[in-house]
Structures are given as structure tokens and as C-alpha cells.
Write a protein that holds these residues in place. Structure first.
Motif, short mmCIF file in Angstrom:
data_model
loop_
_atom_site.label_atom_id
_atom_site.label_comp_id
_atom_site.label_asym_id
_atom_site.label_seq_id
_atom_site.Cartn_x
_atom_site.Cartn_y
_atom_site.Cartn_z
N LYS A 1 -6.76 3.80 11.52
CA LYS A 1 -5.28 3.31 11.71
C LYS A 1 -4.54 3.40 12.96
N THR A 3 -10.14 1.59 4.04
CA THR A 3 -8.71 1.74 4.31
C THR A 3 -8.45 2.95 5.24
N GLN A 4 -7.83 2.43 6.48
CA GLN A 4 -7.05 3.49 7.17
C GLN A 4 -8.12 4.45 7.95
N ASP A 50 -11.63 1.03 -2.62
CA ASP A 50 -10.21 0.78 -1.53
C ASP A 50 -9.18 1.65 -1.74
N ARG A 51 -9.36 2.80 -0.77
CA ARG A 51 -8.31 4.01 -0.86
C ARG A 51 -6.88 3.47 -0.98
N GLY A 52 -6.43 2.47 -0.30
CA GLY A 52 -5.08 1.98 -0.31
C GLY A 52 -4.46 1.46 -1.53
N ASP A 53 -5.06 0.69 -2.22
CA ASP A 53 -4.70 -0.12 -3.48
C ASP A 53 -4.97 0.94 -4.49
N SER A 103 -10.61 -2.77 8.47
CA SER A 103 -9.57 -3.74 7.65
C SER A 103 -8.73 -4.28 8.90
N ASP A 120 1.01 -1.36 0.23
CA ASP A 120 -0.06 0.09 0.04
C ASP A 120 0.82 1.24 -0.09
N GLU A 149 -10.34 -0.04 -7.45
CA GLU A 149 -8.76 -0.09 -7.06
C GLU A 149 -7.89 0.50 -8.23
#
Length: 323
Positions: free
Chosen positions: A262, A258-259, A223-226, A292, A110, A202
Motif C-alpha cells: 500500500k 488488498t494492500q 479480497d481482504r478489503g471487502d 491493486s 474499504d 468477500e
């Protein structure tokens, strides 16, 4: 305001918190298909159902994300400006080397790590990288090279096995990862016999083709991470707003992931910035959010879910008072 919460089930939630104690009817219990083999993933289904008989479960397919694997020690030590190598069979897609060239940039885990492809040794079946980061690259972490997803298969072998498992247990939801276009969704639909599809956004291609994807699905998840590894972190806020607006206009349901919390992987309380982001996200017209690592491997999964419930109640009280 009715919101759904996708709760990722992992060691923390199974071992450190009793599911029946944190259960809420708004919860959807996510099994991350990227972790574990088919037998261990099926055990998660049994564990969830044994505690919550009518639990709604999401089988999240790993998709065609290139991931590290087979590191004997479990990880590779990275040093800034130092080179390291991985073998062709140390990714989940042994033909990965065919899609990269010397000089390509690679984002890992990520976007925490960045590498440059140094060389590809066909004789030794090895890829050499120059690391621009320091730390430990563990097994099962993503390796992302922008632009290659359009040229590799949509469903990997594990995805097909997980779809069969979802069909066997009549799982309520299946998450499609790294969708590029409506054709990918149709390919999966032919194999899915029961589950509702959550189409994960993504890739840049999915963003560009979101209107045609909307014709095939009722629910999407950002999915903000991918997605950040594909477009860059600085573009995430604008892309998020664009997709939320598009979903609302097309009367589609949208999750954000995503996060969100976190810091609560290691701390019992969130940061102020996280609380504000959570508040603004819940009020932006979305259908729900996804937890997550916070609930899967974090130290305080119960605290996270209590906080989310309190935040939803707070927003609901504002709506009532404003009315």
C-alpha cells in the motif's frame, strides 16, 4: 516455487510503465470492471494485447457492490459528526434505499469511512447519513451495510455486459465478486463460455459455504478489503488462515489481495511490515497475490513488481539451500 501475480492494469501501468518491460510469464493482467464504461474497458483489452500478444487477462466483475456515482463535483465532502445526503440515483443500485433503515451502520471505501443512516426521504428520493469520519467520498466508492447482500441480485447489469465482453474476446479469467454460495457461481457459469472462474471471497456467507463453492471452482481469491467491511479488520488474519488451510486441504488454488504494498502507491520502497507480510504470505501455501492500486494508480508500479519478483526468487533460493 511457482507463484502467479495478478497485476491490476490502470493509468499508471499503461501510461507510466511499458507493459512489455515489466512482463513476466507469471503475470495475469487484471482489468477492474468497476471502473470505466464497456467501451473504455474494451480499450484496455486492446492495449494489453497490443503490447503482450499472449497476455493472460482477468476480467474482474464489479458484482453487486453498492457504489457511489453521479456526484457532480466528483466527490462529497465529509465532516466528522456532520450530516450529508445522497440521492437514490447517486448509487449504482437505485433500490439501495429499500434494504437499509435508520440506525444502520455503513462502511465506505474499504472501511476508511463510517456513517449511520439518519433518515430516508421517499418524496425527495434522498438518503441522509451522519458521518463519523472526515474526508472526501469520491464517485465509484463502495457503500457496505452488513447483511444486505443476501437479498439483492447477484449479477448487476454491468456484470452481464462484461461477461459478454469477456466471451467476445475469449478472456482467460473472470473474477466473480461478492459470491454468497454455489448457486451464484452456477448462475454465472451458465453465461460464461470460455473463461476460467476466480471466485472472490468477500462475504461472510461465502466463508461459511466455502465447501460447496469448492465443488464448483478451482480458484478462489480472498479480497481482504471487502471482506474486512463484512467481518471486521480484527478477524481478517484468522479468516485468512482458515481459508488458506481449507483451500490447500481441498487441493484448490488461492490468491490473496488488498494492500500488500500500500505504501508504494506514493513511495518507491515499501515498509518493513509490508515486506514481512509479503514474505509470510508467499510462504503460506497460496497460489499467488494480487496487486491493486499499487500498479493501477500508484506512482511506482514497476518498483512493486520488481520487489515481488525479487521476493519470490529469495524464497526459492531458501528452498534450494534447505534442500
Amino acid at each position: 516455487m511457482t507463484k502467479r501475480v495478478i497485476v491490476t492494469v490502470g493509468p499508471s501501468l499503461i501510461n507510466n510503465a511499458i507493459l512489455s518491460q515489466i512482463h513476466n510469464e507469471r503475470n495475469i493482467y487484471r482489468i477492474n470492471g468497476a471502473h470505466g464504461n464497456i467501451d473504455s474497458i474494451e480499450q484496455y483489452i486492446f492495449k494489453i494485447k497490443s503490447q503482450i500478444k499472449d497476455a493472460k487477462i482477468l476480467m474482474d466483475l464489479p458484482g453487486n457492490k453498492i457504489r457511489t456515482c453521479n456526484f457532480k463535483s466528483g466527490y462529497v465532502n465529509l465532516k466528522n459528526n456532520n450530516k450529508f445526503s445522497i440521492n437514490f440515483d447517486q448509487t449504482n443500485y437505485k433500490d439501495f434505499f429499500k434494504f437499509i433503515n435508520s440506525g444502520d451502520e455503513v462502511w465506505a471505501n474499504d472501511s476508511i469511512f463510517k456513517f449511520i443512516v439518519d433518515s430516508i426521504d421517499l418524496k425527495k428520493k434522498r438518503i441522509k447519513f451522519l458521518s463519523l469520519s472526515g474526508g472526501k467520498l469520491f464517485n465509484n466508492k463502495g457503500l457496505h451495510v452488513r447483511g444486505i447482500h443476501n437479498h439483492i441480485p447477484f449479477l448487476f447489469e454491468k456484470d452481464l455486459a462484461l461477461i459478454n465482453l469477456a466471451n467476445k474476446h475469449k478472456i482467460e479469467f473472470i473474477g466473480l465478486s461478492f459470491v454468497r454460495n454455489a448457486k451464484d457461481v452456477l448462475e454465472a457459469k451458465k453465461l460464461i463460455s470460455y473463461s476460467n472462474i476466480i471466485c472472490k471471497v468477500e462475504t461472510l456467507s461465502a466463508v461459511k459455504k466455502i465447501e460447496e463453492i469448492f465443488k464448483e471452482v478451482e480458484i478462489i481469491l480472498i479480497d481482504r478489503g471487502d471482506l474486512s467491511t463484512e467481518i471486521g479488520l480484527n478477524k481478517i488474519p484468522g479468516f485468512q488462515k482458515h481459508l488458506i488451510d481449507k483451500a490447500i486441504f481441498n487441493n484448490k488454488k488461492i490468491f490473496l489481495a488488498t494492500q500488500f504494498l500500500k505504501s508504494m502507491e506514493n513511495n518507491p520502497v515499501p515498509t518493513i511490515a509490508e515486506v514481512i507480510d509479503l514474505y509470510n504470505s508467499l510462504k503460506s501455501g497460496i497460489y499467488g497475490i494480487q496487486m491493486s492500486e499499487e500498479t493501477a494508480i500508484g506512482k511506482y508500479p514497476k518498483n512493486c513488481l520488481i520487489l515481488i519478483e525479487e521476493m519470490i526468487e529469495e524464497i526459492n533460493s531458501e528452498i534450494i539451500n534447505d534442500g
